[in-house]
Write a protein that holds these residues in place. Sequence first.
Motif, PDB file in Angstrom:
ATOM      1  N   HIS A   9       0.022   9.701   4.807  1.00 50.89           N
ATOM      2  CA  HIS A   9      -0.121   8.273   5.102  1.00 50.89           C
ATOM      3  C   HIS A   9       0.906   7.825   6.133  1.00 50.89           C
ATOM      4  CE1 HIS A   9      -1.130   4.054   4.337  1.00 50.89           C
ATOM      5  NE2 HIS A   9       0.173   3.814   4.303  1.00 50.89           N
ATOM      6  N   ASP A  49       0.131  13.219  -0.021  1.00 52.61           N
ATOM      7  CA  ASP A  49      -0.620  12.005   0.352  1.00 52.61           C
ATOM      8  C   ASP A  49       0.310  10.977   0.996  1.00 52.61           C
ATOM      9  OD1 ASP A  49      -2.944  13.067  -0.662  1.00 52.61           O
ATOM     10  OD2 ASP A  49      -2.747  12.096  -2.613  1.00 52.61           O
ATOM     11  N   PHE A  50       1.507  10.861   0.418  1.00 55.16           N
ATOM     12  CA  PHE A  50       2.477   9.907   0.944  1.00 55.16           C
ATOM     13  C   PHE A  50       2.878  10.280   2.370  1.00 55.16           C
ATOM     14  CE2 PHE A  50       5.653   6.732   0.850  1.00 55.16           C
ATOM     15  CZ  PHE A  50       6.833   7.255   1.352  1.00 55.16           C
ATOM     16  N   ASN A  61       0.224   8.568  -6.048  1.00 54.37           N
ATOM     17  CA  ASN A  61      -0.336   9.777  -5.452  1.00 54.37           C
ATOM     18  C   ASN A  61       0.723  10.863  -5.274  1.00 54.37           C
ATOM     19  OD1 ASN A  61      -2.463   8.027  -5.350  1.00 54.37           O
ATOM     20  ND2 ASN A  61      -2.788   8.143  -3.163  1.00 54.37           N
ATOM     21  N   HIS A  96       3.182  13.577  -3.091  1.00 59.57           N
ATOM     22  CA  HIS A  96       4.057  13.426  -1.935  1.00 59.57           C
ATOM     23  C   HIS A  96       3.351  13.850  -0.640  1.00 59.57           C
ATOM     24  CE1 HIS A  96       7.621  12.138  -4.015  1.00 59.57           C
ATOM     25  NE2 HIS A  96       7.502  13.121  -4.884  1.00 59.57           N
ATOM     26  N   LYS A 137       2.307   1.801  -3.426  1.00 57.64           N
ATOM     27  CA  LYS A 137       1.241   2.248  -4.328  1.00 57.64           C
ATOM     28  C   LYS A 137       0.995   3.750  -4.173  1.00 57.64           C
ATOM     29  CE  LYS A 137      -2.319  -0.428  -4.584  1.00 57.64           C
ATOM     30  NZ  LYS A 137      -3.623  -1.087  -4.258  1.00 57.64           N
ATOM     31  N   ILE A 138       0.904   4.220  -2.930  1.00 54.71           N
ATOM     32  CA  ILE A 138       0.659   5.642  -2.663  1.00 54.71           C
ATOM     33  C   ILE A 138       1.825   6.489  -3.174  1.00 54.71           C
ATOM     34  CG2 ILE A 138       0.396   7.367  -0.828  1.00 54.71           C
ATOM     35  CD1 ILE A 138      -1.112   5.214   0.770  1.00 54.71           C
ATOM     36  N   TYR A 139       3.046   6.016  -2.950  1.00 54.14           N
ATOM     37  CA  TYR A 139       4.238   6.768  -3.383  1.00 54.14           C
ATOM     38  C   TYR A 139       4.285   6.915  -4.903  1.00 54.14           C
ATOM     39  CZ  TYR A 139       9.126   8.099  -3.947  1.00 54.14           C
ATOM     40  OH  TYR A 139      10.275   8.754  -4.294  1.00 54.14           O
ATOM     41  N   GLU A 196       0.832  -1.207   0.000  1.00 55.69           N
ATOM     42  CA  GLU A 196       0.000   0.000   0.000  1.00 55.69           C
ATOM     43  C   GLU A 196       0.865   1.255   0.000  1.00 55.69           C
ATOM     44  OE1 GLU A 196      -3.084   0.218  -0.502  1.00 55.69           O
ATOM     45  OE2 GLU A 196      -3.429   2.336  -0.080  1.00 55.69           O
ATOM     46  N   LEU A 197       1.965   1.243   0.763  1.00 55.19           N
ATOM     47  CA  LEU A 197       2.862   2.383   0.821  1.00 55.19           C
ATOM     48  C   LEU A 197       3.502   2.649  -0.534  1.00 55.19           C
ATOM     49  CD1 LEU A 197       4.205   4.489   2.688  1.00 55.19           C
ATOM     50  CD2 LEU A 197       6.044   2.841   3.062  1.00 55.19           C
TER      51      LEU A 197
END
Length: 214
Positions: free
Chosen positions: A23, A19-20, A15, A17, A10-12, A7-8
Amino acid sequence: MTQNLQELIKIYSLNSHIDFSTHLLGQSKDTLIALLSELLTTYINDKNSSTIREALSVTLAGYTHNSEKLGFNGFRQNGFGKPINCEAKPKNIRSNENKKLNGGGNFTDYTWARFHKDKQENLNLLISGFVDGKLLYLFEFPFADSHFLTHLESQLNKKFPNGDIKGLYLRSASFSFTHYKNAEIRIIYICPQLEEYAKFLEKNLFTFLKANRC
């Protein structure tokens, strides 16, 4: 690879930075330690620097990632017993390099034997392109596409016109978007900021991605 790390990543890659960072700030200290430890362990024990890009491509496409070096990169059940396999071909370039993504990939140390084995499998190829670790595209097409097979066969014929030779390999059976552009392509992801990365994409690939972006 744990779900938290998947999931981490995927966000990186998908999405912003912000959002990252948001998170990460929402995670406990123990979770952050576990994530960092797993990430470091992955890199320290792995000889292939594309492991994270490979895992992201496989999981985004809906497959279970195979972290072992042998076998295909992922699989999923199709409801009829025999799984569907996938082979991921992630390509990453750096923005300070004079290179462009062409939707391509390659098979290393290829032989007629491996080619025929791949043809017999229920195999799909996952093609992904990154710039500085940012995912620009991910799509899938069947290995058994006739035009794609013809392109691989031509390279094998040039290297091994009379069949495999023990101890010898085709070091790189390469391909680009041109060699499967008419295949049954499933679009999985296209970066919303595609135009910002146009200079890093070959023209025909950029045109295809732009036309198929949702």
